[in-house]
Design a protein around this motif. Structure first.
Motif, PDB file in Angstrom:
ATOM      1  N   ARG A  71     -10.985  16.497  21.352  1.00 13.92           N
ATOM      2  CA  ARG A  71     -11.779  15.791  22.367  1.00 13.92           C
ATOM      3  C   ARG A  71     -10.912  15.443  23.581  1.00 13.92           C
ATOM      4  O   ARG A  71     -11.356  15.596  24.732  1.00 13.92           O
ATOM      5  N   LYS A 131     -18.987   8.271  13.247  1.00 11.75           N
ATOM      6  CA  LYS A 131     -19.224   7.608  14.537  1.00 11.75           C
ATOM      7  C   LYS A 131     -18.694   8.453  15.692  1.00 11.75           C
ATOM      8  O   LYS A 131     -19.334   8.571  16.733  1.00 11.75           O
ATOM      9  N   LEU A 132     -17.519   9.066  15.490  1.00  9.67           N
ATOM     10  CA  LEU A 132     -16.973   9.935  16.531  1.00  9.67           C
ATOM     11  C   LEU A 132     -17.834  11.182  16.695  1.00  9.67           C
ATOM     12  O   LEU A 132     -18.059  11.635  17.831  1.00  9.67           O
ATOM     13  N   ILE A 187     -21.049  11.481  16.254  1.00  9.25           N
ATOM     14  CA  ILE A 187     -22.253  11.094  17.012  1.00  9.25           C
ATOM     15  C   ILE A 187     -21.927  10.946  18.485  1.00  9.25           C
ATOM     16  O   ILE A 187     -22.699  11.374  19.369  1.00  9.25           O
ATOM     17  N   LEU A 188     -20.771  10.360  18.793  1.00  8.52           N
ATOM     18  CA  LEU A 188     -20.364  10.188  20.186  1.00  8.52           C
ATOM     19  C   LEU A 188     -20.158  11.543  20.875  1.00  8.52           C
ATOM     20  O   LEU A 188     -20.629  11.765  22.000  1.00  8.52           O
ATOM     21  N   ILE A 189     -19.464  12.464  20.180  1.00 11.61           N
ATOM     22  CA  ILE A 189     -19.198  13.766  20.768  1.00 11.61           C
ATOM     23  C   ILE A 189     -20.486  14.555  20.948  1.00 11.61           C
ATOM     24  O   ILE A 189     -20.672  15.260  21.953  1.00 11.61           O
ATOM     25  N   SER A 242     -23.339  13.333  21.674  1.00  9.78           N
ATOM     26  CA  SER A 242     -23.977  12.812  22.882  1.00  9.78           C
ATOM     27  C   SER A 242     -23.285  13.345  24.135  1.00  9.78           C
ATOM     28  O   SER A 242     -23.927  13.580  25.163  1.00  9.78           O
ATOM     29  N   GLU A 243     -21.977  13.546  24.052  1.00  7.83           N
ATOM     30  CA  GLU A 243     -21.234  14.106  25.202  1.00  7.83           C
ATOM     31  C   GLU A 243     -21.582  15.574  25.408  1.00  7.83           C
ATOM     32  O   GLU A 243     -21.589  16.060  26.549  1.00  7.83           O
TER      33      GLU A 243
END
Length: 484
Positions: free
Chosen positions: A443, A475-476, A478-480, A482-483
């Protein structure tokens, strides 16, 4: 659409379209015939066999050729509970961490996540030990709950205890003068009221507590979920250690609230091959890994990685020679007392000199990492690379923190990210142990100019697809996503 016929039904010999999802070798014409044949088929459906040797004790081998993703075993624990050295408040009913400090079981007053937790009154969970704890007036200490549960099984001479005591405890290596013995004494002081008046057999109270502590230390696996607990399994505990393991395991909570383990192959495994997992941290250098295994599991690893002084060319434990920038490596990485020598000059270091040197460096790194500011990390990494190979464990650790602070246009960031990813992919080629660590580096690399951002982020998401629910990895992911 009808399923394509693939074989012959094992029950009626008619054309069959259904295949056993376990071994993928037995065929059935319909689900009813599969259920009918299961009592006989399950005896040969297993993907593993148990073997035994003087050196390894009991271990597992593949009973057939396995492909990546094939399920090897799935089982519920013989016993489970909070880890021996936990400092967390763990619910005695369900094993989850307690977010409230004043919520307790209304009967024994031990920590609970909720007064209405279903596990508190369940006789297969806390309901079994609650009355014993009250009668013995044991002060609530989560770290001894698993010992109490095993003592109950021992006193009842249960079938579960018969299975547990077949596992290795290495009690002979945990006697007076060892840290394990000191810990056992502390545990014994907490639970001795429970043992008062025990007449199960001739085993002394201290001996049985020592045996149980050994069984937990040597065999228990950390579970996620629930986080903060460990569990002992009848077959999964027989997976031997390798620093390049060929399986991965995951946990899920079954309908009785127990952490069920599932073990799968991560690569092609030939019939007869040993099935392995990893008992230590993948980013520890060989010296640290082997010492940890000897101190906690009482064996020495001789795998491909441990046998290679360069650790598969990652140089995770290599020092730098101050005379000519040569690499200082152990002459024999499988010998704890091996001398270390430079590959470019006659320089020699003893094992004790290396230990003292690395101990001082570790102290310095730990002190600086407490603040983890960009400028201090840059300075620390510069000092480390003057003493250690750039691929050394300490350099990788500092680099991983630094890349999260450097801007994308800093040329150092791209170089550090690529070095980290190359190292983790070599040491963890199937993304089993270092998925989160690698995903963070991917990332960060995606923010650097000229990099294929979508490809790197997609690779990170794939790596994190197996991470447990509610974990940092999920959690990471899900964040990625979204990115993306």
């Amino acid at each position: 659409m009808e399923r394509e016929v693939e074989g012959v039904c094992s029950v009626c010999n008619e054309p069959a379209a259904f295949k056993c999802s376990g071994c993928k070798q037995q065929f059935y014409c319909k689900k009813e015939h599969q259920r009918l044949d299961w009592p006989k088929h399950k005896l040969k459906c297993l993907a593993f066999e148990i073997r035994e040797s003087p050196e390894l004790g009991r271990y597992l081998i593949a009973s057939r050729d396995l492909n990546p993703g094939d399920s090897i075993l799935s089982e519920t624990p013989l016993v489970w509970g909070p880890a021996l050295r936990t400092d967390q408040r763990i619910c005695v009913g369900c094993g989850r961490k307690c977010t409230k400090t004043d919520t307790r079981c209304m009967i024994c007053l031990w920590p609970a996540c909720d007064v209405n937790c279903t596990g508190l009154r369940d006789k297969n969970r806390h309901g079994m030990e609650c009355s014993f704890i009250v009668k013995a007036k044991i002060i609530p200490r989560c770290e001894v709950l698993l010992v109490i549960r095993m003592l109950i099984l021992w006193r009842r001479k249960s079938k579960v205890w018969s299975s547990i005591e077949k596992l290795q405890s290495h009690q002979e290596s945990r006697g007076p003068g060892t840290s394990a013995f000191d810990e056992t004494v502390n545990v014994f002081e907490c639970v001795k009221r429970f043992l008062s008046g025990s007449k199960n057999d001739s085993t002394s109270d201290m001996d049985i507590v020592a045996k149980i502590c050994g069984l937990i230390d040597v065999n228990a696996l950390e579970t996620v979920p629930p986080e903060g607990c460990v569990a002992i399994y009848e077959n999964a505990c027989l997976l031997e250690h390798s620093c390049l393991a060929n399986t991965r395991h995951s946990f899920s909570i079954d309908d009785k609230g127990r952490p069920k383990i599932t073990v799968k192959a991560v690569c092609s495994i030939a019939k007869g091959s040993h099935l392995s997992t990893m008992y230590t941290h993948a980013l520890w250098a060989t010296k640290a890994r082997r010492e940890h295994l000897m101190e906690t599991k009482y064996f020495s690893c001789h795998c491909e990685r441990c046998s290679d002084p360069t650790e598969l060319n990652t140089h995770l434990g290599t020092l730098k020679c101050p005379q000519d920038n040569g690499s200082i490596l152990p002459k024999d990485p499988l010998d704890f007392n091996s001398t270390w020598g430079c590959d470019s000059c006659p320089g020699i270091l003893s094992a004790s000199e290396v230990s003292q040197f690395l101990g001082k460096i570790e102290e310095d790194v730990d002190q600086v990492m407490e603040t983890a500011k960009k400028e201090t990390l840059i300075d620390l990494l510069s000092r480390l690379t003057a003493l250690l190979h750039p691929g050394h464990q300490q350099c990788i650790t500092v680099s991983h923190s630094l890349i999260q602070l450097l801007p994308g246009d800093d040329p150092r960031k791209s170089e550090l990210c690529k070095h980290i990813v190359k190292t983790t992919k070599t040491l963890d080629p199937y993304g089993v142990r270092l998925a989160l660590y690698t995903a963070v580096a991917l990332r960060e690399l995606s923010t650097c100019p000229g990099e294929d951002r979508r490809r790197l982020l997609s690779e990170a998401v794939t790596l994190l697809s197996q991470e447990p629910k509610e974990s940092a990895g999920e959690k990471l992911r899900i964040l990625i996503e979204s990115e993306l």
